[in-house]
Design a protein around this motif. Structure first.
Motif, PDB file in Angstrom:
ATOM      1  N   LEU A   1      32.699  10.656  15.325  1.00 51.64           N
ATOM      2  CA  LEU A   1      33.543  11.728  14.784  1.00 51.64           C
ATOM      3  C   LEU A   1      34.826  11.154  14.201  1.00 51.64           C
ATOM      4  O   LEU A   1      35.229  11.487  13.075  1.00 51.64           O
ATOM      5  N   LEU A   2      35.453  10.258  14.966  1.00 49.73           N
ATOM      6  CA  LEU A   2      36.714   9.656  14.504  1.00 49.73           C
ATOM      7  C   LEU A   2      36.487   8.871  13.213  1.00 49.73           C
ATOM      8  O   LEU A   2      37.267   8.973  12.259  1.00 49.73           O
TER       9      LEU A   2
ATOM     10  N   CYS B  40      30.098   9.683  21.737  1.00 48.12           N
ATOM     11  CA  CYS B  40      30.241  10.974  21.056  1.00 48.12           C
ATOM     12  C   CYS B  40      31.497  11.011  20.194  1.00 48.12           C
ATOM     13  O   CYS B  40      31.524  11.657  19.143  1.00 48.12           O
ATOM     14  N   THR B  41      32.569  10.343  20.642  1.00 48.63           N
ATOM     15  CA  THR B  41      33.859  10.496  19.972  1.00 48.63           C
ATOM     16  C   THR B  41      34.018   9.573  18.769  1.00 48.63           C
ATOM     17  O   THR B  41      34.556   9.984  17.742  1.00 48.63           O
TER      18      THR B  41
ATOM     19  N   LEU C 171      36.080  11.281  10.316  1.00 45.37           N
ATOM     20  CA  LEU C 171      37.359  11.883   9.935  1.00 45.37           C
ATOM     21  C   LEU C 171      38.206  10.884   9.156  1.00 45.37           C
ATOM     22  O   LEU C 171      38.764  11.214   8.100  1.00 45.37           O
ATOM     23  N   LEU C 172      38.302   9.649   9.660  1.00 49.08           N
ATOM     24  CA  LEU C 172      39.152   8.649   9.004  1.00 49.08           C
ATOM     25  C   LEU C 172      38.597   8.304   7.622  1.00 49.08           C
ATOM     26  O   LEU C 172      39.355   8.138   6.665  1.00 49.08           O
TER      27      LEU C 172
END
Lengths: 163, 103
Positions: free
Chosen positions: A99-100, A95-96, A103-104
């Protein structure tokens, strides 16, 4: 810029420790370290007032968190947390990480060049803005904090013996 | 290297770490630790855009951070009170133990 490059990896490491440590007291202490380092970063970026507020309010709140962690955890919790880890890390990363990555990628692609020059944060100006432009918001926060204080006291009260 | 990019990368990593903690931890106190990390990541963004963005006489970024810190303090207080109440009820800080709304 130097302070930013020195403090950023330290903040990331402290946050990683806060997320990974199984014992709540250690996690709380590392969170306090993360927030203190973030406060130092604010000061290094020129927002001295916000850095001090961060130290006093945020780190103070986390200190209370640590006391609670000491009060209500048992050694068994830590063993259970470690035993559960292999099952929870995979889905958590699933899940993370997207997202990371998003964003990056966004940070990398859409950022304009930073204009040179320094921004300063005079405390007098903060005070003026708080009591003119942002006065309704200050009142709202005051009401919220009063409600929170009463609510927390009500929640944490020992239940009375009488029905 | 663009300093704003460094700051935004830091805040992205902090937010992702906070989310990871919220999703994977089962101890309520450790979930609260994750939420605090995520709130702090948002504050870091505001500071970054204020410091490296166009000049702003209204100081919108720092004002948001001030209010954000106040909200975070309120959130920690209510969160801890709820944790204490649930602990009194279930004698455990495990989120899996609090699976019923029955008083």
């Amino acid at each position: 810029m130097t302070a930013l490059l020195i403090l950023s990896p330290l903040i990331m490491l402290a946050a990683l420790g806060a997320v990974w440590k199984a014992r709540p007291v250690h996690a709380g202490l590392l969170l306090a370290l993360t927030l203190s380092l973030a406060g130092m970063l604010y000061i290094a970026l020129g927002a001295e007032f916000l850095g001090l507020v961060q130290f006093m309010v945020y780190v103070g709140a986390v200190a209370v968190l640590i006391v609670f962690a000491l009060l209500i955890t048992r050694p068994r919790d830590e063993i259970e947390e470690i035993a559960r880890r292999p099952k929870s890390v995979g889905p958590g990363l699933l899940c993370t990480l997207p997202l990371l990555a998003t964003l990056l990628y966004t940070v990398d692609r859409t950022l304009p060049e930073a204009p040179p020059g320094t921004a300063d944060l005079p405390v007098r100006r903060i005070g003026e803005l708080l009591f003119t432009t942002h006065a309704p918001a200050v009142l709202a926060v005051a009401i919220l904090l009063t409600a929170v204080m009463l609510g927390a006291a009500l929640f944490a009260r020992e239940p009375s013996k009488k029905p | 290297m663009n300093p704003l990019a460094v700051l935004l990368t830091l805040s992205s990593v902090l937010f992702a770490l906070g989310l990871f903690a919220v999703l994977t931890r089962r101890n309520t106190i450790l979930v609260l630790v994750g939420i605090e990390l995520m709130l702090n990541a948002a504050n870091l963004n505001f500071i970054g855009f204020w410091r490296y963005g166009p000049p702003d006489p209204q100081l919108t970024g720092p004002m948001f951070v001030l209010f954000g810190i106040a909200i975070a303090a309120a959130e920690a207080a209510v969160g801890l009170a709820i944790i204490l109440m649930v602990f009194r009820h279930t004698r455990s800080t495990d989120l899996n133990a609090s699976n019923s709304l029955h008083g």
